[in-house]
Design a protein around this motif. Structure first.
Motif, PDB file in Angstrom:
ATOM      1  N   CYS A 199       0.855  -1.199   0.000  1.00  0.00           N
ATOM      2  CA  CYS A 199       0.000   0.000   0.000  1.00  0.00           C
ATOM      3  C   CYS A 199       0.892   1.250   0.000  1.00  0.00           C
ATOM      4  O   CYS A 199       2.015   1.222   0.512  1.00  0.00           O
ATOM      5  N   GLY A 200       0.342   2.350  -0.489  1.00  0.00           N
ATOM      6  CA  GLY A 200       0.976   3.669  -0.367  1.00  0.00           C
ATOM      7  C   GLY A 200       2.391   3.696  -0.918  1.00  0.00           C
ATOM      8  O   GLY A 200       2.673   3.205  -2.017  1.00  0.00           O
ATOM      9  N   SER A 250       4.940   2.027   0.010  1.00  0.00           N
ATOM     10  CA  SER A 250       5.484   0.676  -0.206  1.00  0.00           C
ATOM     11  C   SER A 250       5.028   0.137  -1.557  1.00  0.00           C
ATOM     12  O   SER A 250       5.737  -0.654  -2.195  1.00  0.00           O
ATOM     13  N   SER A 298       6.087  -3.863   3.306  1.00  0.00           N
ATOM     14  CA  SER A 298       5.441  -3.005   4.309  1.00  0.00           C
ATOM     15  C   SER A 298       6.484  -2.561   5.326  1.00  0.00           C
ATOM     16  O   SER A 298       7.110  -3.407   5.961  1.00  0.00           O
ATOM     17  N   THR A 342       0.433  -3.313   8.304  1.00  0.00           N
ATOM     18  CA  THR A 342      -0.674  -2.751   7.521  1.00  0.00           C
ATOM     19  C   THR A 342      -1.730  -3.831   7.265  1.00  0.00           C
ATOM     20  O   THR A 342      -1.430  -4.875   6.673  1.00  0.00           O
ATOM     21  N   VAL A 361       5.634  10.273   9.779  1.00  0.00           N
ATOM     22  CA  VAL A 361       4.569   9.478   9.155  1.00  0.00           C
ATOM     23  C   VAL A 361       4.865   9.272   7.668  1.00  0.00           C
ATOM     24  O   VAL A 361       4.603   8.212   7.104  1.00  0.00           O
ATOM     25  N   GLN A 384      13.545  -0.355   1.063  1.00  0.00           N
ATOM     26  CA  GLN A 384      12.704  -1.365   0.381  1.00  0.00           C
ATOM     27  C   GLN A 384      13.207  -1.562  -1.049  1.00  0.00           C
ATOM     28  O   GLN A 384      13.300  -2.689  -1.542  1.00  0.00           O
ATOM     29  N   LEU A 433       2.958  11.824  -3.932  1.00  0.00           N
ATOM     30  CA  LEU A 433       2.369  11.383  -2.656  1.00  0.00           C
ATOM     31  C   LEU A 433       3.024  12.099  -1.477  1.00  0.00           C
ATOM     32  O   LEU A 433       2.340  12.570  -0.560  1.00  0.00           O
ATOM     33  N   GLU A 488       1.009  14.420   1.133  1.00  0.00           N
ATOM     34  CA  GLU A 488       0.935  13.993   2.537  1.00  0.00           C
ATOM     35  C   GLU A 488       1.356  15.088   3.508  1.00  0.00           C
ATOM     36  O   GLU A 488       0.691  15.307   4.507  1.00  0.00           O
TER      37      GLU A 488
HETATM   38  O1  M6R Z   1       3.719   0.258   6.809  1.00  0.00           O
HETATM   39  P1  M6R Z   1       3.434   0.176   5.343  1.00  0.00           P
HETATM   40  O2  M6R Z   1       4.653   0.337   4.518  1.00  0.00           O
HETATM   41  O3  M6R Z   1       2.671  -1.066   4.975  1.00  0.00           O
HETATM   42  O4  M6R Z   1       2.487   1.402   5.049  1.00  0.00           O
HETATM   43  C1  M6R Z   1       1.837   1.557   3.817  1.00  0.00           C
HETATM   44  C2  M6R Z   1       1.294   2.956   3.688  1.00  0.00           C
HETATM   45  O5  M6R Z   1       0.337   3.198   4.666  1.00  0.00           O
HETATM   46  C3  M6R Z   1       2.405   3.998   3.814  1.00  0.00           C
HETATM   47  O6  M6R Z   1       3.419   3.793   2.892  1.00  0.00           O
HETATM   48  C4  M6R Z   1       1.833   5.414   3.635  1.00  0.00           C
HETATM   49  O7  M6R Z   1       1.454   5.620   2.302  1.00  0.00           O
HETATM   50  C5  M6R Z   1       2.870   6.427   4.116  1.00  0.00           C
HETATM   51  N1  M6R Z   1       2.217   7.457   4.833  1.00  0.00           N
HETATM   52  C6  M6R Z   1       3.686   6.975   3.015  1.00  0.00           C
HETATM   53  O8  M6R Z   1       4.481   8.042   3.361  1.00  0.00           O
END
Ligand code: M6R
Length: 611
Positions: free
Chosen positions: A302-303, A305, A349, A354, A400, A409, A487, A491
């Motif tokens: 997600c996001g 990642s 992740s 997540t 965050v 990653q 992004l 953010e």
């Molecule tokens: O902990 P994760 O890498 O699984 O989180 C996924 C997303 O929630 C995370 O990358 C989010 O998009 C961040 N706020 C990005 O800066």
């Protein structure tokens, strides 16, 4: 999302709880509270907004005691308010909770019918009433009451519970939401995440879903919900408390951007075989036969990642020649995908918690796919459910907005692709050596780019800080970087930004471009260069304010751009590690100039444990 801390020991607990909550602030929250066993009672302090407000409440009415629980709440059921803030009380019982109780409506109706006085809109208060009810039924103490209450709860929870009548004891339980225990000689701690406990102990125990633990001073007795005792080995965490502090930087995000060379170095350490042009793959958890017989790879994330995963697809396809699909975990889960034996899922992740990624990977595993986790938090849920874990070593990421976890990653995805390519015979000796050599040089190159571009990026940020919309364009390996640049800016600065595959411009988004729109064009010298240059010229022809991120000495970029942010010439696989750095800095500086809450942007949470 919500943060939990708990302490049983000999010290005055309020400062420990506040300190732990402060270290969990990055998770995002809108109110906070503590409950402390004090003079035979449970004393409560709660406040809306930042922790400073809770601190003031505790200054005005200090609470002394050596056992307590604390919470930062990220509202799900009911708006942020003092009455909705945790801990919630019912009779002698105090509860803090992270997660969502899915059967809360039915539970509320049943409890109210039986006489419970429910005062908040939260699902958590119902848990307190339910445990209180079980206590009143009088079968046993708090442990038994919690155990019986949990049987009636559906959903996700990490819970910490105390009773006025059982001093020096906290009961904790976990299902789907993270919870870690910290063990010291004279005290026991619990917390939603490692950084909350780091200043106090490095000896941590990661609970599994369905575990319940009784914490007393210096001990933790762990059982399954049915009462069966279980051993959960403790792990020494090598993150230092200092790593979770700002070290003179104004914000964690800025510190973490600057830490990337070190994070990459730590992530590469012991894994590069420079002599043979290979990767030491013992953590990858696949045999040589597995590597050769993998049918397809699915990258789930997600996001940010997910942007790393998109880059990973380029690596896997071009280096290991394995068919690869990238999926948003939230879209993959529940879609009834065609996946099974012979397929490899890589769940990416940083938090390892997540929920969408966790559930998607679990569904794939149930269908017979192997799961490899790429995560930064040791012992977190996704690595635990996976067949193997290939950890990044970014250290704690507190901002965050993910920065150093993102580039680490990328490093793991590239290393995995090299490892796979060597085993599948798709990556020859010379190419492999060249790639591994460049990887080894990456920390120095990244340090030069952060240091060398910082001032220029700050100037660009000053010029465009009031732009309403910003575009980011890239092709190939730099398309995901364009998405990531957009992004990051959204953010932390709340500026509308879009990332596009540069080739898509003429299919619609070019209509947005005019003299008020800054357009970042990512155009390192790679196989896509000529076509990206063409797109830059198209943006320029529409009076877009072009900022090129280009290879040193690129005259064409200089000729047509307002600004050129230069990166050194590297193997194209390495370019994303460098092009993303000025984009992270740009997002940071715009946010700082606008005065937003850079490390805890509004509405966001570090660990997204809800759907
Ligand atoms: O902990 P994760 O890498 O699984 O989180 C996924 C997303 O929630 C995370 O990358 C989010 O998009 C961040 N706020 C990005 O800066």
């Amino acid at each position: 999302m919500c943060g939990i801390v708990g302490y049983v020991g000999t010290e005055n607990t309020a400062p420990i709880l506040l300190d732990g909550l402060r270290r969990l602030e990055y998770r995002g929250y809108d109110s906070a509270g503590v409950a402390i066993q004090s003079g035979g009672e449970i004393a409560l302090a709660r406040a809306v907004g930042k922790l400073r407000n809770l601190e003031r409440a505790l200054e005005a009415n200090p609470i002394r005691g050596t056992t307590g629980i604390g919470h930062t709440r990220w509202a799900t059921h009911g708006r942020p308010s003092e009455v909705n803030a945790h801990p919630h009380l019912s009779g002698p019982v105090a509860v803090v909770h992270n997660g969502i109780i899915e059967n809360h409506l039915a539970l509320r109706a049943r409890l109210v019918e039986r006489g419970a006085k429910v005062v908040s809109d939260t699902d958590t208060e119902l848990v307190a009433h339910l445990i209180h009810e079980k206590l009143r039924e009088g079968h046993g103490g708090l442990e038994d009451a919690v155990r019986r209450a949990l049987r009636e709860l559906h959903g996700a929870y990490a819970l910490a519970v105390m009773s006025r009548d059982e001093p020096g004891r906290i009961i904790v339980a976990k299902a789907s939401s993270p919870l870690v225990l910290g063990l010291a000689d004279d005290a026991t701690y619990c917390g939603s995440d490692i950084p909350a406990l780091l200043p106090y102990t490095r000896r941590m125990v990661f609970l599994e879903d369905g575990d319940l633990a009784v914490l007393e001073r210096g001990t933790a007795r762990i059982t399954r919900l049915d009462g069966t005792p279980v051993e959960r080995p403790s792990k020494e965490i090598d993150w230092s408390p200092v790593m979770a502090e700002k070290a003179g930087f104004k914000h964690f995000m800025l510190k973490e951007i600057h830490e990337q060379p070190r994070a990459i170095e730590d992530t590469l350490r012991g894994r590069l075989d420079r002599e043979r042009g290979d990767i030491h793959g013992h953590e990858i958890g696949l045999s040589e036969d597995d590597a050769r017989s993998i049918r397809r790879v699915f990258l789930l994330a997600c996001g940010t990642s997910h942007h790393a995963a998109m880059t990973g697809r380029y690596y896997l396809e071009s280096i290991a020649r394995v068919p690869t699909t990238v999926e948003l975990a939230s879209e993959f889960r529940g879609r009834d995908p065609v996946i099974g034996e012979g397929d490899l899922v890589i769940a990416v992740s940083q938090s390892g918690e997540t929920l969408d990624t966790l559930v998607a990977a679990r569904e794939a595993k149930e269908r017979g796919a192997k799961v490899l986790a790429i995560a930064n938090v040791i012992g977190s849920a996704i690595p635990r459910m996976s067949d193997a874990a290939f950890y990044t070593h970014a250290g704690p990421e507190i901002g965050v907005a993910s920065t150093k976890c993102f580039t680490t990653q990328l490093a793991n995805l590239l290393m995995f692709s090299i490892w796979l390519g060597r085993r599948r015979g798709t990556l020859g000796d010379a190419d492999a050596r060249a790639l591994v050599e460049q990887l080894a040089r990456l920390p120095i190159l990244m340090k030069d780019v952060v240091g060398g571009t910082r001032q220029l990026v700050m100037n660009v940020a000053k010029r465009y800080r009031d732009a309403r919309d910003v575009l980011f364009l890239g092709r190939g390996l730099n398309f995901p970087m364009a998405l990531e640049g957009a992004l990051k800016l959204k953010e932390v600065s709340y500026v509308h930004a879009e990332g596009y595959a540069a080739g898509e411009m003429k299919h619609g988004p070019i209509a947005l471009i005019d003299s008020a729109v800054p357009v970042f064009v990512l155009m390192p010298k790679d196989r896509w260069y000529d076509r990206t240059l063409g797109n830059l010229q198209e943006a320029k022809a529409r009076e877009g304010q072009v900022i090129a991120i280009a290879t040193e000495g690129d005259e064409s970029a200089h000729a047509v751009s307002e600004d050129v942010i230069e990166i050194p010439l590297v193997h194209e696989a390495l370019a994303p590690f460098l092009t993303v750095l000025p984009l992270q800095l740009y997002a940071y500086y715009v946010a700082d100039l606008k005065g937003t809450d850079v490390d805890q942007p509004r509405n966001l949470a570090k660990t997204v444990t809800v759907e």
